[in-house]
Design an enzyme around this catalytic site. Structure first.
Site, PDB file in Angstrom:
ATOM      1  CG  ASP A  13       2.194 -10.370  -6.651  1.00 31.28           C
ATOM      2  OD1 ASP A  13       1.918  -9.190  -6.996  1.00 31.28           O
ATOM      3  OD2 ASP A  13       1.308 -11.233  -6.472  1.00 31.28           O
TER       4      ASP A  13
ATOM      5  CB  CYS B 255       0.108  -8.576  -4.173  1.00 33.86           C
ATOM      6  SG  CYS B 255      -1.316  -8.548  -3.073  1.00 33.86           S
TER       7      CYS B 255
ATOM      8  CB  THR C 247      -6.157  -7.718  -3.816  1.00 37.26           C
ATOM      9  OG1 THR C 247      -5.389  -8.683  -3.074  1.00 37.26           O
ATOM     10  CG2 THR C 247      -6.893  -8.401  -4.958  1.00 37.26           C
TER      11      THR C 247
ATOM     12  CG  HIS D  21      -6.806   5.628  15.225  1.00 41.05           C
ATOM     13  ND1 HIS D  21      -8.168   5.643  15.192  1.00 41.05           N
ATOM     14  CD2 HIS D  21      -6.424   6.900  15.545  1.00 41.05           C
ATOM     15  CE1 HIS D  21      -8.614   6.864  15.471  1.00 41.05           C
ATOM     16  NE2 HIS D  21      -7.571   7.646  15.677  1.00 41.05           N
TER      17      HIS D  21
ATOM     18  CG  HIS E 234      -5.296   5.275  19.214  1.00 40.00           C
ATOM     19  ND1 HIS E 234      -6.479   4.681  18.835  1.00 40.00           N
ATOM     20  CD2 HIS E 234      -5.507   6.611  19.181  1.00 40.00           C
ATOM     21  CE1 HIS E 234      -7.359   5.618  18.546  1.00 40.00           C
ATOM     22  NE2 HIS E 234      -6.799   6.800  18.750  1.00 40.00           N
TER      23      HIS E 234
HETATM   24  C1  RB5 Z   1      -1.682 -12.855  -8.186  1.00 39.01           C
HETATM   25  O1  RB5 Z   1      -2.438 -13.210  -9.284  1.00 39.01           O
HETATM   26  C2  RB5 Z   1      -2.579 -12.360  -7.070  1.00 39.01           C
HETATM   27  O2  RB5 Z   1      -3.207 -13.460  -6.484  1.00 39.01           O
HETATM   28  C3  RB5 Z   1      -1.796 -11.580  -6.038  1.00 39.01           C
HETATM   29  O3  RB5 Z   1      -1.167 -10.501  -6.663  1.00 39.01           O
HETATM   30  C4  RB5 Z   1      -2.560 -10.991  -4.889  1.00 39.01           C
HETATM   31  O4  RB5 Z   1      -3.637 -10.226  -5.348  1.00 39.01           O
HETATM   32  C5  RB5 Z   1      -2.963 -11.919  -3.847  1.00 39.01           C
HETATM   33  O5  RB5 Z   1      -3.590 -11.576  -2.844  1.00 39.01           O
END
Ligand code: RB5
Length: 149
Positions: free
Chosen positions: A7, A64, A66, A97, A132
């Site tokens: 994203d 994304c 995070t 694993h 595993h």
């Molecule tokens: C977008 O702002 C953010 O929510 C997305 O990139 C991601 O971190 C979601 O888990």
């Protein structure tokens, strides 16, 4: 064939990984997004995970902000085992694993050089098998509603 997607929050590190894939002559499909415009991460996570689930791509990489949201999405898709990684140890161990077929990373968590290094480790590390295999098989049984303990 590697599936890759992101994203807006993961665009910068995805672009860095795509450059690495090109240089390493690793075939890939880039499912987008391609601009910094705000988009909904489940769309891109699903596209990558679906390509892996269908066997069109052997492994997937999704970025994304995070790495967490896209991992949640990918793990809902049949046959996909996705892990969010932030360091080299986890990138290696999740292959050895967990036999993960999708790795996720956060562009607001790690820098581009680290993302490239983690992708490189993820793509080059084999599954250890042995005990595993039994544990990964349990994950599949849970996914298929066939597990009891
Ligand atoms: C977008 O702002 C953010 O929510 C997305 O990139 C991601 O971190 C979601 O888990």
């Amino acid at each position: 064939m590697i599936a890759i997607g992101c994203d807006h929050g993961g665009l910068e590190i995805k672009n860095a990984i795509v450059e690495y894939l090109k240089k390493a002559e690793i075939e890939y499909i880039d499912f987008g997004t391609y601009t910094e415009d705000s988009v909904d991460y489940p769309i891109y996570a699903y596209k990558v995970a679906n390509a892996v689930s269908k066997g069109e791509c052997e492994k997937g990489i999704i970025c994304c902000g995070t790495g967490i949201g896209v991992a949640i999405v990918a793990n809902k898709v049949k046959g996909v085992r996705a892990a969010t990684v932030t360091n080299e140890f986890c990138a290696e161990m999740t292959r050895r694993h967990n036999d993960t077929n999708v790795v996720t990373m956060g562009g607001r968590v790690i820098d581009a050089d680290t993302a490239v290094r983690l992708a490189e480790i993820f793509l080059s590390t084999p599954f250890d098998g042995d005990r595993h295999t039994r544990r990964v098989d349990m994950i599949t049984q849970i996914e298929n509603g066939e597990f009891s303990c």
